[in-house]
Design an enzyme around this catalytic site. Structure first.
Site, PDB file in Angstrom:
ATOM      1  N   PHE A 147       0.794  -1.238   0.000  1.00 57.68           N
ATOM      2  CA  PHE A 147       0.000   0.000   0.000  1.00 57.68           C
ATOM      3  C   PHE A 147       0.828   1.292   0.000  1.00 57.68           C
ATOM      4  CE2 PHE A 147      -2.059  -3.030   3.133  1.00 57.68           C
ATOM      5  CZ  PHE A 147      -2.645  -3.795   2.140  1.00 57.68           C
ATOM      6  N   CYS A 148       1.935   1.318  -0.721  1.00 59.14           N
ATOM      7  CA  CYS A 148       2.790   2.528  -0.759  1.00 59.14           C
ATOM      8  C   CYS A 148       3.183   2.975   0.650  1.00 59.14           C
ATOM      9  CB  CYS A 148       2.113   3.681  -1.504  1.00 59.14           C
ATOM     10  SG  CYS A 148       1.762   3.306  -3.207  1.00 59.14           S
ATOM     11  N   ALA A 149       3.266   2.020   1.544  1.00 58.00           N
ATOM     12  CA  ALA A 149       3.741   2.324   2.905  1.00 58.00           C
ATOM     13  C   ALA A 149       4.575   1.115   3.319  1.00 58.00           C
ATOM     14  CB  ALA A 149       2.569   2.552   3.847  1.00 58.00           C
TER      15      ALA A 149
END
Ligand code: PLP
Length: 438
Positions: free
Chosen positions: A369-371
């Site tokens: 999730f782009c994290a």
């Protein structure tokens, strides 16, 4: 148009596509259960209607003498007022339209005075984690208890050199949905003379934000997460740093005057906000974003009640899925918006996401999730699944999701899958694309 919520007198704004039917493998069609609001939320019907109304009128902004241009300019400028009101921003705050949150935070990063110390927690979304460069960026480990965040931030700020300081903080985690104690951390920042930038991409769709009450200096969010189509976002906040910075993009609109001096061009840049809005402005996207702000701003009570109920249902359902473990930064009791990420012991998240879509017509997100830092820490390096709720979610979607997951975990899939181009996909996928794609 609004619709009555059964069992309540309140009305919830409706989203476009709530009756969307999608193919599943084997030939059937089912109603689409969109449990991926945290990535991009569907468009509100009121936003769609407002865009329809504008389409015959849209023309250049700030550039034309024609009547349609004047209308478009007015629409664009009025949108700044709608955003300011939505956020309870100060009258003196600049409202700069961008493409999205990522663009807005990159603009802020480019506008910092020299030698600004930037302090941030390490579990941020990449859009908030990565734009800051140089030796003065201090990443601090997210504590396991939110009540320790203020102390950790205080200590980190004490170690920063004298000079401008900026604390960058998410309103809500895009991984766990957990809400950060923004006002408390802003107060810590203030004690150190630091400014605070709020990445509100995940908070803005779910909770009212009050810039003055929170005492934050900058807020960034995206239209596509608050039920407007993609393409417009915003950075709101103190204008002095933005005004002192060179334009983020150079070109028409950012320039007040350009003069030819033979061997060089003399350029006088426009003032904020136009200074950072070079190129023809996205008036349709900005109008959509502003109308979404107005609609959400009138429906907080209903929106929050709807999400609270569905979030409880989702979490209770997940607790019945063998091997499912919810991810959490601060513990299961911590306040959160309608976003839940989890892993299922012994199951590949990418496979589950593919099967939920192919066999059950359910859209969720899988991966990190782009994290990546946050997800890797919370899962020991596994990929995770995320189900996220919003105005388009229903109890049926949640129940179907829980039942499908239970069945996939207990009985396995009913179709065969393989990894294709790096992602799980059904073999002999017979789902037809919509006709407009042919
Ligand atoms: N910040 C958070 C917390 C997000 O969840 C996202 C998107 O998922 C972003 C920033 C980036 O938003 P955008 O992709 O619209 O730039």
């Amino acid at each position: 148009m609004t619709v009555a919520v059964p069992g309540s007198i309140a009305a919830l704004p409706r989203v476009v596509g709530s009756a969307l039917r999608v193919p599943v493998v084997g030939g059937a069609r089912v109603q689409y259960a969109n449990l991926d609001h945290a990535a991009s939320a569907p468009c509100l019907e009121q936003v769609r209607d407002a865009v329809d109304e504008l389409l015959p009128w849209y023309a250049s902004v700030h550039r034309g003498a024609g009547f349609a241009s004047q209308v478009s300019t007015k629409v664009y400028e009025q949108a700044r007022a709608s955003v300011r009101k939505f956020l309870g921003a100060r009258q003196s705050d600049a409202v700069v339209f961008t493409r999205n949150t990522t663009d807005a935070l990159n603009l802020l990063a480019r506008s910092l005075p020299r030698h600004t110390s930037v302090v941030l927690f390490d579990t941020e979304h990449h859009a908030a984690l990565l734009p800051w460069r140089g030796p003065n960026v201090h990443r601090i480990e997210t504590p396991a208890d939110a009540s320790r965040a203020a102390g950790v931030l205080d200590a980190a700020l004490s170690r920063t050199p004298v000079g401008p300081r900026l604390v960058v903080l998410s309103g809500a985690s895009n991984v766990t949905g957990e809400v950060w104690p923004v006002a408390e951390l802003a107060a810590v920042a203030r004690r150190h003379g630091a400014r605070i930038a709020l990445d509100a991409a995940q908070l803005a769709p779910h909770r009212p934000i009050d810039v003055k009450a929170l005492d934050v200096d900058y807020v960034a969010f995206s239209g596509h997460k608050i039920y407007a189509p993609l393409g417009a976002g915003v950075l709101v906040g103190r204008s002095d740093w933005l005004q002192a910075a060179d334009p983020y993009l150079v070109g028409g609109g950012a320039t007040a005057r350009v003069t030819d001096h033979g061997d060089r061009l003399g350029v006088a840049w426009s003032a904020v906000p136009e200074r950072h809005e070079a190129g023809s402005p996205n008036v349709v996207g900005v109008h959509a974003l502003a109308v979404a702000c107005e609609v959400l701003g009138r429906h907080w009570e209903q929106t929050e009640a709807h999400e609270r109920e569905l979030l409880g249902r989702l979490r209770a359902g997940l607790a019945t899925v063998p091997g499912a473990h919810e991810l959490s930064l601060f513990g299961p009791e911590h306040d959160r918006v309608g976003v839940v990420s989890f892993v299922v012991t012994g199951q590949d998240a990418g496979f589950l996401a593919a099967a939920l879509s192919a066999e059950h017509g359910i859209g969720v997100r899988d991966g990190a999730f782009c994290a990546h830092v946050a997800v890797n820490r919370l899962t020991d390096g596994q990929r995770a699944l995320r189900a996220s709720l919003g105005l388009g979610s229903t109890a049926e979607h949640v129940d179907r999701f829980v039942a499908a997951l239970r069945s996939l975990v207990a009985e396995g899939p009913k179709w065969r899958y393989a990894i294709q181009d790096g992602r799980w996909a059904p073999l002999e996928d017979d789902r037809a694309l919509p006709p407009f794609l042919h």
